[in-house]
Design an enzyme around this catalytic site. Structure first.
Site, PDB file in Angstrom:
ATOM      1  N   ASP A 179      -6.510  -1.627   6.581  1.00  0.00           N
ATOM      2  CA  ASP A 179      -5.518  -2.013   5.576  1.00  0.00           C
ATOM      3  C   ASP A 179      -5.077  -3.438   5.868  1.00  0.00           C
ATOM      4  OD1 ASP A 179      -5.766   0.545   4.649  1.00  0.00           O
ATOM      5  OD2 ASP A 179      -3.794   1.231   5.317  1.00  0.00           O
TER       6      ASP A 179
ATOM      7  N   ASP B 102      -3.486   8.900  -5.617  1.00  0.00           N
ATOM      8  CA  ASP B 102      -2.479   9.003  -4.561  1.00  0.00           C
ATOM      9  C   ASP B 102      -1.258   9.722  -5.110  1.00  0.00           C
ATOM     10  OD1 ASP B 102      -4.294   7.290  -3.381  1.00  0.00           O
ATOM     11  OD2 ASP B 102      -3.081   5.500  -3.708  1.00  0.00           O
TER      12      ASP B 102
END
Length: 237
Positions: free
Chosen positions: A7, A129
């Site tokens: 990330d 998500d």
């Protein structure tokens, strides 16, 4: 297929806790070096997320992304702030193997159909998500009134077949994945490839997912804190 994750935020490799930018830990100040370690361990895929891009709605870590593409042979799937066909095309031309459409799939669903039609289903992944089975968008800052199952059904109708499913309440917590949710979605959509994301702690979690019929997962924090080594990941892939 087990996919290590990096990330990106402000050019560095970081991890968030439950998607909270205020709870950010720097994993590696040199994401390229981390990606090269992943490649050296024999892994073929990398899951890359532009966290700043997810908030801003446009690419924010392009130099780090380009460095990884230029200096490794990893197949890279990239998400974070991808909102337009032009952005998708730019990333694919740079060498990204497939792009992940997240918030845009909720806010502008037709972009998925257009992207699949233009670039092919193998180039497009839909990131789903959510919390309590409801979809979250805008870098997880907003929770919608749309269920994860409804989104997947709609996207399959548009020709998409690969979905990364993240339970935000599990992400970064090292409490194990939401296997129940993943199995429920995979059973409901047998034609889809459901990729698990969030909460994975160790090799046992991966084996349990595999036993339950989920044979792909994104692994982030477990790699950075030693719960899983790259060597273990390669051995069970």
């Amino acid at each position: 297929m087990w996919i290590p994750a990096i990330d990106l935020s402000q050019g560095q490799s970081v991890r968030l806790y439950q998607g909270d930018f205020e709870q950010k830990t720097i994993i590696n100040s040199n994401p390229l070096a981390q990606a090269q370690q992943i490649e050296a361990a024999g892994m073929q895929w990398l899951h890359l997320v532009d966290l700043d891009g997810a908030k801003a709605g446009n690419p924010q870590n392009l130099s780090a992304i380009q460095a990884i593409l230029k200096n490794t042979n990893l197949k890279v799937e990239l998400g974070g702030g991808i909102r337009s066909l032009d952005q998708i095309e730019t990333y694919l031309k740079l060498g990204i193997t497939r792009v992940i459409i997240g918030s845009a799939a909720i806010n502008n669903p037709s972009i998925v159909k257009q992207a699949v039609d233009q670039f092919g289903a193998e180039k497009i992944v839909v990131g789903v998500d959510g919390r309590t089975k409801m979809v979250a968008t805008e870098g997880w800052l907003e929770t919608s009134s749309t269920s994860m199952a409804d989104v997947i059904a709609k996207m399959i109708g548009f020709g998409a077949d690969t979905f990364i499913v993240t339970d935000i309440d599990k992400d970064g917590t090292m409490q194990g994945p939401n296997t129940e949710l993943l199995v429920e979605l995979q059973s409901q959509f047998r034609q889809a490839n459901i990729i698990a994301s969030g909460g994975i702690r160790d090799i046992d979690d991966l084996q349990n997912l595999k036993d339950a019929g989920i044979d792909s997962a994104v692994i982030g924090k477990a790699l950075s804190n030693g719960g899983i080594t790259l060597e273990q990941l390669k051995a069970v892939d």
